[in-house]
Each structure stands twice: as structure tokens, then as C-alpha cells.
Enzyme design. Structure first.
Site, PDB file in Angstrom:
ATOM      1  N   ASP A  37      43.487  46.112  32.460  1.00 10.10           N
ATOM      2  CA  ASP A  37      41.930  45.231  31.984  1.00 10.10           C
ATOM      3  C   ASP A  37      43.158  44.185  30.764  1.00 10.10           C
ATOM      4  O   ASP A  37      43.839  44.175  30.994  1.00 10.10           O
ATOM      5  CB  ASP A  37      41.759  45.977  30.300  1.00 10.10           C
ATOM      6  CG  ASP A  37      40.254  45.511  30.076  1.00 10.10           C
ATOM      7  OD1 ASP A  37      38.929  46.243  31.072  1.00 10.10           O
ATOM      8  OD2 ASP A  37      40.326  44.664  29.509  1.00 10.10           O
ATOM      9  N   ASP A  61      44.700  40.282  34.508  1.00  7.74           N
ATOM     10  CA  ASP A  61      43.946  39.594  34.790  1.00  7.74           C
ATOM     11  C   ASP A  61      43.621  39.858  36.579  1.00  7.74           C
ATOM     12  O   ASP A  61      44.432  39.259  37.582  1.00  7.74           O
ATOM     13  CB  ASP A  61      43.923  38.235  34.987  1.00  7.74           C
ATOM     14  CG  ASP A  61      42.910  36.916  35.246  1.00  7.74           C
ATOM     15  OD1 ASP A  61      42.102  37.512  34.834  1.00  7.74           O
ATOM     16  OD2 ASP A  61      42.765  35.633  34.542  1.00  7.74           O
ATOM     17  N   VAL A  62      42.788  40.337  36.705  1.00  8.51           N
ATOM     18  CA  VAL A  62      42.429  40.373  38.390  1.00  8.51           C
ATOM     19  C   VAL A  62      41.406  38.768  39.130  1.00  8.51           C
ATOM     20  O   VAL A  62      42.183  38.949  39.647  1.00  8.51           O
ATOM     21  CB  VAL A  62      40.338  41.713  38.315  1.00  8.51           C
ATOM     22  CG1 VAL A  62      41.015  42.834  37.960  1.00  8.51           C
ATOM     23  CG2 VAL A  62      39.315  40.803  37.582  1.00  8.51           C
ATOM     24  N   ASN A  88      36.086  47.242  38.975  1.00  8.60           N
ATOM     25  CA  ASN A  88      34.996  47.496  37.929  1.00  8.60           C
ATOM     26  C   ASN A  88      35.363  46.363  36.590  1.00  8.60           C
ATOM     27  O   ASN A  88      34.014  45.863  36.715  1.00  8.60           O
ATOM     28  CB  ASN A  88      34.844  49.051  37.444  1.00  8.60           C
ATOM     29  CG  ASN A  88      34.448  48.556  36.316  1.00  8.60           C
ATOM     30  OD1 ASN A  88      33.445  49.026  36.668  1.00  8.60           O
ATOM     31  ND2 ASN A  88      34.810  48.627  34.969  1.00  8.60           N
ATOM     32  N   SER A 141      21.867  43.682  40.179  1.00  9.30           N
ATOM     33  CA  SER A 141      21.744  42.377  40.534  1.00  9.30           C
ATOM     34  C   SER A 141      22.219  41.527  41.808  1.00  9.30           C
ATOM     35  O   SER A 141      22.193  40.918  42.003  1.00  9.30           O
ATOM     36  CB  SER A 141      21.918  41.707  38.598  1.00  9.30           C
ATOM     37  OG  SER A 141      22.022  42.697  38.167  1.00  9.30           O
ATOM     38  N   TYR A 152      26.395  35.895  37.599  1.00 12.68           N
ATOM     39  CA  TYR A 152      26.316  37.191  37.979  1.00 12.68           C
ATOM     40  C   TYR A 152      26.231  37.240  39.009  1.00 12.68           C
ATOM     41  O   TYR A 152      26.300  38.135  39.530  1.00 12.68           O
ATOM     42  CB  TYR A 152      25.734  38.040  36.965  1.00 12.68           C
ATOM     43  CG  TYR A 152      26.866  39.254  37.098  1.00 12.68           C
ATOM     44  CD1 TYR A 152      27.782  39.766  36.533  1.00 12.68           C
ATOM     45  CD2 TYR A 152      25.190  40.134  36.737  1.00 12.68           C
ATOM     46  CE1 TYR A 152      27.641  41.205  36.367  1.00 12.68           C
ATOM     47  CE2 TYR A 152      25.665  41.978  36.741  1.00 12.68           C
ATOM     48  CZ  TYR A 152      26.592  42.203  36.688  1.00 12.68           C
ATOM     49  OH  TYR A 152      26.311  43.285  36.496  1.00 12.68           O
ATOM     50  N   LYS A 156      27.526  39.401  41.941  1.00 11.80           N
ATOM     51  CA  LYS A 156      27.898  41.010  43.136  1.00 11.80           C
ATOM     52  C   LYS A 156      27.170  41.279  44.122  1.00 11.80           C
ATOM     53  O   LYS A 156      27.014  41.508  44.396  1.00 11.80           O
ATOM     54  CB  LYS A 156      27.027  41.281  41.623  1.00 11.80           C
ATOM     55  CG  LYS A 156      27.294  41.887  40.446  1.00 11.80           C
ATOM     56  CD  LYS A 156      28.206  42.685  39.627  1.00 11.80           C
ATOM     57  CE  LYS A 156      28.887  42.183  39.301  1.00 11.80           C
ATOM     58  NZ  LYS A 156      30.769  44.023  39.267  1.00 11.80           N
ATOM     59  N   THR A 187      27.334  49.771  27.538  1.00 10.65           N
ATOM     60  CA  THR A 187      28.981  49.419  26.815  1.00 10.65           C
ATOM     61  C   THR A 187      28.930  47.583  26.520  1.00 10.65           C
ATOM     62  O   THR A 187      27.249  47.657  26.210  1.00 10.65           O
ATOM     63  CB  THR A 187      28.686  48.838  28.525  1.00 10.65           C
ATOM     64  OG1 THR A 187      28.280  47.268  29.346  1.00 10.65           O
ATOM     65  CG2 THR A 187      28.574  49.698  30.002  1.00 10.65           C
TER      66      THR A 187
END
Length: 253
Positions: A37, A61-62, A88, A141, A152, A156, A187
């Protein structure tokens, strides 16, 4: 019986929400869990609740390919291999194409879509070796658009089709790739939204099960998709949405 005893699992975005729920589920099933994370403080707090001999926490950092490569290498060096990666990590700024800044657009695509690509790419050689699998976090979404979240939705939707592409390209090499597609889940990302009683009521009209999902609801499905019970499930984008996508969009009668 531990479903994932002696298995090593990477979970990105593991400091809170769905990622934390997924990490806790795999750990409870006996896995070595590598937590990733950007929020180092929260990450360390989550790691402190898990068995120290089976837990590794790394800030990552992905959106940065080099950092993801280093994360995967750390997991393999520490635990001796890699069996599952759960991509994720994600963000969800609001806005139409006119309202979104260019920076928000790129940041969302780089995190939510390119970050998944980075994870799959870095993990693949090790997953081929272990005959492991990938579980991505997409979204309802990504199956059908939502209002006011253009970046977003686009990201996705990309995860949905990237999941299919990887399933096609690597299934014959023993690596399965699937995705979960949650609807509204409790969340940190949805905390403010869930304080709006009127908005929640509108969501409830679309949710046949009549409640918001909890991270554990999503984590259980992720664990299934990564397990031997799902050994013939490949290229599926599975709605975990309480029935939202069962509707044709008309309001309740």
C-alpha cells in the site's frame, strides 16, 4: 484445514477496505501474505494484526513499474515463491470528462488499470512456475457505467477486458486470471457516501439484498477464485454486488 497453507499471496491496496479484508482472509487460511500500500502507517497497523512469520509489508506505488517489480522480488526472496497476486489497489475521483483534471484522469488510469498490468506482468514468471493465479478487483462500474465517475469507469472497464486477455494468453500455461466486480462496499473510499442517508436509500432501491457489502463479503469470493475449487474458472469477471446487475435498470414496482 488451511486452503492456502504454504502458499504466498500478494495483496495490493492492503492497508484498508477490500484489500485489508482479502489479506486477513488469506492469512486466516494459512497463506504467507505480502501486503502492499502507499499508506505506510495503516499498512504497518494491519501487518501487526497478522502472524509475523507469515506476513511481509512493503510500501509500493502500483503505478510505478519498478516498485512493483521490487515488491514481487521481495515476496519471492522472503517466502521462496509466489502463488497468487490480488491486484486490488485503486482510487475513484469523481467527475465527468469536462470536470476531471488531466492529472486525475492519468492518476486514475495509472493506478487502477496500469497498476494491474504492472502486477500481472511482474508476477507472471513466478505464477507460471507455481501454476498460480491472478485475481483482480474490477467493479460493477467496469461492467456498466456509473454517473460522474468517467475515469474510474474507464479504468475498471479496462481491468475487465485485461482480465479476459490474460486468461486467454496464459491459461494454457497453467495460470488462471479472474476478477471480482463489487458494487457499493463499506470502505474508506465510500465512507463519506455512506453518511448521506438519502443517497444510501437510493442505493438500497437497486440492491436486492438490501445492504451494503462488507470487505469480508468480497474477500470470500476472492479466496474462492484463488482456490483449487475454482480450478476450471478462468477469464470470469464475477459480480459480487448483492444482485445489482440482475436488474434491467427499471425501478422497483
Amino acid at each position: 484445514m488451511h486452503l492456502f497453507g504454504n502458499k504466498t499471496v500478494i495483496v495490493t491496496g492492503a492497508a484498508s477496505g477490500i484489500g485489508r479484508g482479502v489479506a486477513e482472509r488469506f492469512s486466516s487460511e494459512g497463506a504467507n501474505v505480502v501486503l502492499c500500500d502507499l499508506d505506510e502507517d495503516k499498512l504497518e497497523r494491519v501487518a501487526a494484526t497478522l502472524p509475523p512469520d507469515r506476513t511481509l509489508a512493503r510500501r509500493c506505488d502500483v503505478a510505478d513499474d519498478a516498485q512493483v517489480q521490487a515488491l514481487v522480488q521481495a515476496a519471492v526472496q522472503h517466502f521462496g515463491g509466489l502463488d497468487v497476486i490480488v491486484n486490488n489497489a485503486g482510487i475513484a475521483p469523481e467527475g465527468t470528462v469536462e470536470q476531471l483534471s488531466i492529472d486525475d484522469w492519468h492518476r486514475t488510469l495509472n493506478t487502477d488499470l496500469t497498476g494491474v498490468f504492472h502486477g500481472c506482468r511482474a508476477a507472471m514468471p513466478h505464477l507460471i512456475k507455481s501454476q498460480g493465479c491472478i485475481v483482480n478487483t474490477a467493479s460493477v462500474s467496469g461492467l456498466g457505467g456509473d454517473w460522474n465517475t468517467a475515469a474510474y469507469n474507464a479504468a475498471k472497464g479496462g481491468v475487465v477486458n485485461l482480465t479476459r486477455a490474460i486468461a486467454l494468453d496464459y491459461g494454457s500455461r497453467g495460470v488462471r486470471c479472474n476478477a471480482v466486480c463489487p458494487s457499493l462496499t463499506r470502505t474508506g473510499m465510500t465512507e463519506d457516501m455512506l453518511k448521506d442517508g438519502e443517497l444510501v436509500q437510493q442505493f438500497m432501491q437497486r440492491l436486492p439484498l438490501g445492504r451494503v457489502a462488507e470487505p469480508a463479503d468480497i474477500a470470500g469470493v476472492v479466496a474462492f477464485l484463488a482456490s483449487k475449487d475454482a480450478r476450471f474458472v478462468n477469464g470470469v469477471n464475477l459480480p459480487v454486488d448483492g444482485g445489482v446487475t440482475a436488474s434491467n435498470g427499471q425501478p422497483p414496482m
